[in-house]
Design an enzyme around this catalytic site. Structure first.
Site, PDB file in Angstrom:
ATOM      1  N   CYS A 248       0.755  -1.218   0.098  1.00  0.00           N
ATOM      2  CA  CYS A 248      -0.054   0.124  -0.021  1.00  0.00           C
ATOM      3  C   CYS A 248       1.032   1.279   0.072  1.00  0.00           C
ATOM      4  O   CYS A 248       0.225   2.162  -0.128  1.00  0.00           O
ATOM      5  CB  CYS A 248      -0.912  -0.059   1.190  1.00  0.00           C
ATOM      6  SG  CYS A 248      -1.643  -1.686   1.575  1.00  0.00           S
ATOM      7  N   HIS A 383      -3.432   7.509   6.012  1.00  0.00           N
ATOM      8  CA  HIS A 383      -3.693   6.186   5.563  1.00  0.00           C
ATOM      9  C   HIS A 383      -4.496   5.374   6.434  1.00  0.00           C
ATOM     10  O   HIS A 383      -4.046   4.565   7.197  1.00  0.00           O
ATOM     11  CB  HIS A 383      -2.151   5.635   5.285  1.00  0.00           C
ATOM     12  CG  HIS A 383      -2.205   4.282   4.371  1.00  0.00           C
ATOM     13  ND1 HIS A 383      -2.300   4.146   3.274  1.00  0.00           N
ATOM     14  CD2 HIS A 383      -2.183   3.047   4.579  1.00  0.00           C
ATOM     15  CE1 HIS A 383      -2.242   3.098   2.710  1.00  0.00           C
ATOM     16  NE2 HIS A 383      -2.143   2.441   3.630  1.00  0.00           N
ATOM     17  N   HIS A 399      -9.940   0.867  -0.249  1.00  0.00           N
ATOM     18  CA  HIS A 399      -8.515   0.944   0.058  1.00  0.00           C
ATOM     19  C   HIS A 399      -7.795   0.499  -1.326  1.00  0.00           C
ATOM     20  O   HIS A 399      -7.817  -0.544  -1.971  1.00  0.00           O
ATOM     21  CB  HIS A 399      -7.944  -0.002   1.202  1.00  0.00           C
ATOM     22  CG  HIS A 399      -6.579  -0.146   1.362  1.00  0.00           C
ATOM     23  ND1 HIS A 399      -5.802   1.093   1.229  1.00  0.00           N
ATOM     24  CD2 HIS A 399      -5.543  -0.917   1.473  1.00  0.00           C
ATOM     25  CE1 HIS A 399      -4.658   0.858   1.455  1.00  0.00           C
ATOM     26  NE2 HIS A 399      -4.480  -0.348   1.668  1.00  0.00           N
TER      27      HIS A 399
END
Length: 472
Positions: A248, A383, A399
């Site tokens: 990510c 985040h 996400h």
């Protein structure tokens, strides 16, 4: 993706700030975690309630604390003096659950609209999770020719459209590029999982029909470097070209690397960002196996809820987010429209666990501290993804995994240019220990002097990038 209004230096640890960027160590719980689920019987350092309302443990290394404020006073950010090393943003492009137009994307975020819905791309009726930020009605017309469009994995389609839109936005269309030295223009667009559909189809062909039935595109369209390669092939950009895969945190790592190439004089322009297309059986099934996803199938739009006591996991999303990063010297010489400035960034590693953030938050806090030296910060794009251990899911778009940092960077820059912060939706039962201003449920007018965008990925990959309004 979640908003935070802040003053002072950001110190985001899993115990101190209780929130970070879209998939980070933004835990709002003091429990210790085994993987992605809480373990009640594990021993940990005693929590200490500080006078300012923040929680820390005896292992905390944080020196400076974020405080929620309505109208902060901040110092001017430190800026690079050399125009050849000073980096500006001259273009942005994306593909998202809200479409491929940046203004529409940010308007939807400001409205607090959820793009989460039931998955209908494949039959998910037997899956324990049946919803996500699935992109619908995507069109690559004008950006990818029909023959290639039919062959490509969605990850590369999103990458190509997002990348070419960013170049267009920077006034670097095909005719302009033909007049430029394209050996000085590079591409660094990464992905966390690559061409997952292409890979899955290849494995299925092998198992069901034998190796002779595997398409010759199986390997090329599966490997993670192909997005940057295809974008360069289509545009003739011959500068530094590769991909980065740090889960990510991917897009932020790409921004950081791109800036380094420009500062070292190896390129004038880098097209950088992230792309992902994992809402397909293997991707959804894999994250179900990790026990990472929210299972709120009866109410998908309210499933992603960063910092809320009732969060139960993150919501998968997909798309791409790409920036055109350019030296100020080069941008000024070509008369480019400068959208914002890249002040710097940092990357670190937790060196701790595959999915669980460090209990002392040192990896995250040191990353943020390194990125914010001499910078006044009053906006954090966190985040915050809504997992128990990492608060790992964006509240409106899902996400985006490898694309998350790219989409968050664009949202951060739009906050700078519009003066409006998008809300963090579905905050109905906020964790009592969260005392920062998370912009709950309703957008907020706020002049952003400096913004940081955090992205933290599986494997302990921590990344922070810092943006500010451009000032000559």
């Amino acid at each position: 993706m979640a908003s935070i209004v802040a003053a002072g230096t950001v110190c985001s640890t899993s115990k101190v700030l209780l929130g970070s960027s879209n998939g980070s160590a933004a835990s709002a719980s003091l429990a210790q975690y085994n993987g992605l689920r809480p373990v009640e019987n594990m021993q940990m350092a005693p929590a200490v309630k500080k006078p300012n309302g923040f929680i820390s443990t005896s292992a905390s290394k944080c020196r400076k604390i974020i405080k929620a404020v309505a109208s902060p006073t901040v110092s001017a950010p430190k800026r690079e003096k050399d125009p050849k090393k000073r980096i500006v943003i001259t273009g942005m492009g994306l593909v998202s659950v809200f479409g491929s137009d940046i203004d529409t994307f940010y308007s939807k975020l400001l409205e607090g609209e959820s793009g989460i819905s039931l998955i209908d791309r494949f039959d998910a009726s037997n899956f324990s999770v049946r919803f996500g930020g699935q992109i619908r009605d995507f069109s690559s017309k004008g950006y990818i020719d029909g023959k290639n469009d039919r062959r490509l994995d969605d990850c590369w389609r999103y990458c190509l459209v997002g990348g070419k839109k960013a170049l267009e936005n920077a006034n670097l269309g095909p005719q302009v590029l033909e007049t430029m030295d394209r050996t000085r223009i590079g591409v660094v667009v990464g992905t966390g999982m690559g061409g997952l559909t292409a890979f899955t189809n290849g494995v299925e062909a092998l198992i069901q029909k034998g190796h002779k039935k595997i398409t010759p595109f199986f390997i090329p369209y599966s490997i993670t470097n192909m997005g940057s390669a295809l974008l360069a092939i289509d545009t003739g950009l011959m500068g530094p070209n590769y991909s980065i895969s740090t889960a990510c945190a991917t897009a932020n790592y790409c921004f950081y690397a791109a800036a380094s190439h420009i500062k070292r004089g190896e390129a004038d322009i880098i097209v950088a960002g992230g792309a992902e297309a994992a809402i397909m059986p293997t991707g959804v099934g894999g994250f179900i196996a990790c026990r990472a996803l929210s299972q709120r199938n009866d109410d998908p739009k309210r499933a992603s809820r960063p910092w809320d006591k009732d969060r139960d996991g993150f919501v998968m999303g997909e798309g791409s987010g790409v920036l055109v990063m350019e030296s100020l010297d080069h941008a000024m010489k070509r008369g480019a429209n400068i959208i914002a400035e890249y002040l710097g960034g940092a990357i670190t590693c937790d060196a701790h666990h595959m999915t669980d953030p460090r209990s002392d938050g040192l990896g995250v806090s040191s990353c943020i501290s390194k990125s914010l030296e001499d910078a006044g910060v009053n906006y954090v794009n966190a985040h915050a993804t809504s997992t128990l251990a990492g608060d790992l899911a964006e509240s409106m778009i899902g996400h985006g995994l490898g694309a998350a940092g790219g989409l968050e960077a664009i949202a951060s820059i739009k906050a700078i240019t519009t003066g409006w912060l998008h809300p963090t939706i579905n905050q109905e039962n906020l964790e009592s220990d969260v005392t920062i201003d998370t912009v709950p449920n309703v957008k907020k007018k706020h002049e952003v002097n400096v913004a940081i965008s955090n992205s933290f990925g599986f494997g302990g990959h921590n990344s922070v990038v810092v943006f500010a309004p451009f000032s000559p």
